[in-house]
Enzyme design. Structure first.
Site, PDB file in Angstrom:
ATOM      1  N   ASP A   6       3.775  -6.611  -3.362  1.00  0.00           N
ATOM      2  CA  ASP A   6       3.487  -5.943  -4.062  1.00  0.00           C
ATOM      3  C   ASP A   6       3.097  -5.383  -5.047  1.00  0.00           C
ATOM      4  O   ASP A   6       4.238  -5.313  -4.971  1.00  0.00           O
ATOM      5  CB  ASP A   6       3.634  -3.705  -3.366  1.00  0.00           C
ATOM      6  CG  ASP A   6       3.326  -3.758  -1.648  1.00  0.00           C
ATOM      7  OD1 ASP A   6       2.430  -3.918  -1.451  1.00  0.00           O
ATOM      8  OD2 ASP A   6       4.328  -3.364  -0.837  1.00  0.00           O
ATOM      9  N   MET A  58       1.559  -3.605  -8.751  1.00  0.00           N
ATOM     10  CA  MET A  58       1.300  -2.673  -9.014  1.00  0.00           C
ATOM     11  C   MET A  58       1.137  -2.121 -10.441  1.00  0.00           C
ATOM     12  O   MET A  58       1.891  -2.877 -11.425  1.00  0.00           O
ATOM     13  CB  MET A  58       1.856  -1.333  -8.060  1.00  0.00           C
ATOM     14  CG  MET A  58       1.768  -1.524  -7.092  1.00  0.00           C
ATOM     15  SD  MET A  58       2.758   0.153  -6.397  1.00  0.00           S
ATOM     16  CE  MET A  58       2.775   0.169  -5.038  1.00  0.00           C
ATOM     17  N   MET A 117      -5.119  -0.089   4.576  1.00  0.00           N
ATOM     18  CA  MET A 117      -4.715   0.033   4.076  1.00  0.00           C
ATOM     19  C   MET A 117      -4.054   1.799   5.169  1.00  0.00           C
ATOM     20  O   MET A 117      -5.100   2.794   5.546  1.00  0.00           O
ATOM     21  CB  MET A 117      -4.661   0.784   2.600  1.00  0.00           C
ATOM     22  CG  MET A 117      -4.938   0.161   1.682  1.00  0.00           C
ATOM     23  SD  MET A 117      -3.036  -0.936   1.248  1.00  0.00           S
ATOM     24  CE  MET A 117      -1.197   0.021   1.089  1.00  0.00           C
ATOM     25  N   HIS A 127       6.275  -9.478   1.965  1.00  0.00           N
ATOM     26  CA  HIS A 127       4.878  -8.867   1.452  1.00  0.00           C
ATOM     27  C   HIS A 127       5.553  -8.213  -0.149  1.00  0.00           C
ATOM     28  O   HIS A 127       6.369  -7.881   0.035  1.00  0.00           O
ATOM     29  CB  HIS A 127       4.227  -7.274   2.537  1.00  0.00           C
ATOM     30  CG  HIS A 127       3.653  -6.606   1.889  1.00  0.00           C
ATOM     31  ND1 HIS A 127       2.152  -7.007   2.458  1.00  0.00           N
ATOM     32  CD2 HIS A 127       3.123  -5.936   1.209  1.00  0.00           C
ATOM     33  CE1 HIS A 127       1.216  -6.588   1.588  1.00  0.00           C
ATOM     34  NE2 HIS A 127       1.476  -5.340   0.929  1.00  0.00           N
ATOM     35  N   MET A 150      -2.558  -5.245  -6.223  1.00  0.00           N
ATOM     36  CA  MET A 150      -3.111  -3.672  -6.449  1.00  0.00           C
ATOM     37  C   MET A 150      -3.301  -3.267  -7.574  1.00  0.00           C
ATOM     38  O   MET A 150      -2.786  -2.424  -8.706  1.00  0.00           O
ATOM     39  CB  MET A 150      -1.938  -2.507  -5.599  1.00  0.00           C
ATOM     40  CG  MET A 150      -1.854  -2.431  -4.392  1.00  0.00           C
ATOM     41  SD  MET A 150      -0.628  -0.999  -3.838  1.00  0.00           S
ATOM     42  CE  MET A 150       0.316  -2.625  -3.956  1.00  0.00           C
ATOM     43  N   HIS A 157       0.022  -8.670  -2.147  1.00  0.00           N
ATOM     44  CA  HIS A 157      -0.762  -7.411  -2.508  1.00  0.00           C
ATOM     45  C   HIS A 157      -0.823  -6.620  -3.875  1.00  0.00           C
ATOM     46  O   HIS A 157      -0.228  -6.083  -4.605  1.00  0.00           O
ATOM     47  CB  HIS A 157      -0.558  -6.470  -1.657  1.00  0.00           C
ATOM     48  CG  HIS A 157      -0.931  -5.404  -1.698  1.00  0.00           C
ATOM     49  ND1 HIS A 157      -0.351  -4.443  -0.598  1.00  0.00           N
ATOM     50  CD2 HIS A 157      -2.001  -5.251  -2.181  1.00  0.00           C
ATOM     51  CE1 HIS A 157      -1.731  -3.322  -0.455  1.00  0.00           C
ATOM     52  NE2 HIS A 157      -2.440  -3.796  -0.929  1.00  0.00           N
ATOM     53  N   ASP A 180      -0.532  -1.382   6.429  1.00  0.00           N
ATOM     54  CA  ASP A 180       0.037  -1.433   5.393  1.00  0.00           C
ATOM     55  C   ASP A 180       0.304   0.529   4.589  1.00  0.00           C
ATOM     56  O   ASP A 180      -0.727   0.838   4.853  1.00  0.00           O
ATOM     57  CB  ASP A 180      -0.174  -1.991   4.269  1.00  0.00           C
ATOM     58  CG  ASP A 180       0.511  -2.152   3.328  1.00  0.00           C
ATOM     59  OD1 ASP A 180       2.166  -1.170   3.170  1.00  0.00           O
ATOM     60  OD2 ASP A 180       0.731  -2.724   1.883  1.00  0.00           O
ATOM     61  N   SER A 215       7.724  -5.763   3.256  1.00  0.00           N
ATOM     62  CA  SER A 215       7.813  -5.651   1.661  1.00  0.00           C
ATOM     63  C   SER A 215       8.531  -5.108   1.103  1.00  0.00           C
ATOM     64  O   SER A 215       9.518  -4.569   0.982  1.00  0.00           O
ATOM     65  CB  SER A 215       6.885  -4.294   1.311  1.00  0.00           C
ATOM     66  OG  SER A 215       6.313  -3.849   0.151  1.00  0.00           O
TER      67      SER A 215
HETATM   68  C1  DX5 Z   1       2.156   0.661  -0.559  1.00  0.00           C
HETATM   69  C2  DX5 Z   1       2.176  -0.624   0.039  1.00  0.00           C
HETATM   70  C3  DX5 Z   1       2.830  -1.009   0.687  1.00  0.00           C
HETATM   71  C4  DX5 Z   1       4.172  -0.455   1.193  1.00  0.00           C
HETATM   72  C5  DX5 Z   1       4.328   0.086   2.327  1.00  0.00           C
HETATM   73  O1  DX5 Z   1       0.641   0.625  -1.740  1.00  0.00           O
HETATM   74  O2  DX5 Z   1       1.396  -1.523  -0.570  1.00  0.00           O
HETATM   75  O3  DX5 Z   1       3.236  -2.192   0.617  1.00  0.00           O
HETATM   76  O4  DX5 Z   1       5.406  -0.835   0.652  1.00  0.00           O
HETATM   77  O5  DX5 Z   1       5.605   0.575   2.540  1.00  0.00           O
HETATM   78  P1  DX5 Z   1       6.423   1.378   3.642  1.00  0.00           P
HETATM   79  O6  DX5 Z   1       6.256   0.386   5.235  1.00  0.00           O
HETATM   80  O7  DX5 Z   1       7.137   2.692   3.614  1.00  0.00           O
HETATM   81  O8  DX5 Z   1       5.407   2.785   3.653  1.00  0.00           O
HETATM   82 ZN    ZN Z   2       1.188  -3.466  -0.108  1.00  0.00          ZN
END
Ligand code: DX5
Ligand code: ZN
Length: 217
Positions: A34, A36, A136, A32, A67, A65, A174, A7
């Site tokens: 992320d 947000m 998740m 990956h 969010m 991903h 994840d 990620s």
């Molecule tokens: C959290 C993200 C993850 C995050 C995982 O909201 O969706 O993808 O980067 O990080 P680790 O592997 O550190 O839990």
């Molecule tokens: Zn993620």
């Protein structure tokens, strides 16, 4: 063999391309991404412009991903030559079936994500039309959190449903994945592993990717 998706959230934002090269050269399969928005989750990460800055600098397929609230308004920004999956949260989509069709209409694979507190029964009527289900295993918003143990039961349940219905979507996990628990989740049915802090916060990032690949082959 399961696939590894480091990620970007835990990479060095001042040197993203360099960190991505490290995981790519070590054999990681997907990147990956992320995204947000500070509304769906209590944190803001980065948007499509940052992701697109990596185009031409890596061959890795992007596993996006989202969010974010109202993902239909933004998902086309994330469609690039590198984009393999775009995943949206079931909890963020009033019309999840429409949104998944929207993703597929862009020529991209469609994923649906569910939070730790969401029952998988909400997926009953979309499983026929998804390429991936992202479970998740932490509450989304931050890297570096602890794996929520009940997620393992969800993986097993989803794997059972998938086999029973003869479906071929991928199961992704994840959150909180590390060298100690990765084999357990793969044995339970996970096919795509997201790992953020446990990859990018390692002293030797390449060595850590290889350590993961060793355990999931
Ligand atoms: C959290 C993200 C993850 C995050 C995982 O909201 O969706 O993808 O980067 O990080 P680790 O592997 O550190 O839990
Ligand atoms: Zn993620």
């Amino acid at each position: 063999m399961a696939l590894l998706a480091p990620s970007l959230l835990s990479a060095d934002f001042a040197d993203l391309a360099e960190d991505v090269k490290k995981v790519e050269n070590a054999g990681a399969h997907l990147l990956h991404i992320d995204v947000m928005d500070g509304h769906f989750v209590p944190n803001i990460s980065f948007g499509a412009a940052v992701m697109k800055s990596l185009l031409g600098k890596t061959e890795m397929p992007f596993d996006v991903h989202l969010m974010i609230e109202n993902p239909d308004d933004y998902l086309e920004d994330f469609v690039t030559d590198n984009t393999e999956y775009i995943t949206v949260h079931q909890e963020a989509c009033i019309h999840i079936d429409r949104t998944l069709r929207h993703i597929r209409s862009q020529g991209v694979k469609a994923g649906v994500a569910v939070n730790p507190g969401t029952s998988m029964s909400v997926l009953d009527y979309v499983l026929d039309d998804v390429d991936m289900v992202l479970l998740m295993s932490v509450n989304p918003g931050f890297g570096g959190q602890k794996f929520i143990e009940s997620s393992l039961g969800k993986v097993k349940e989803l794997d059972r449903i998938k086999k029973k219905r003869g479906l071929d979507f991928k199961i992704e996990i994840d959150g909180g994945i590390n060298l100690d628990n990765v084999k357990t989740v793969v044995d339970a049915g996970v096919e795509i592993i997201v790992a953020g802090s446990s990859v990018f916060e390692a002293q030797n990032i390449e060595g850590r990717v290889k350590g993961f690949l060793q355990r999931i082959k």
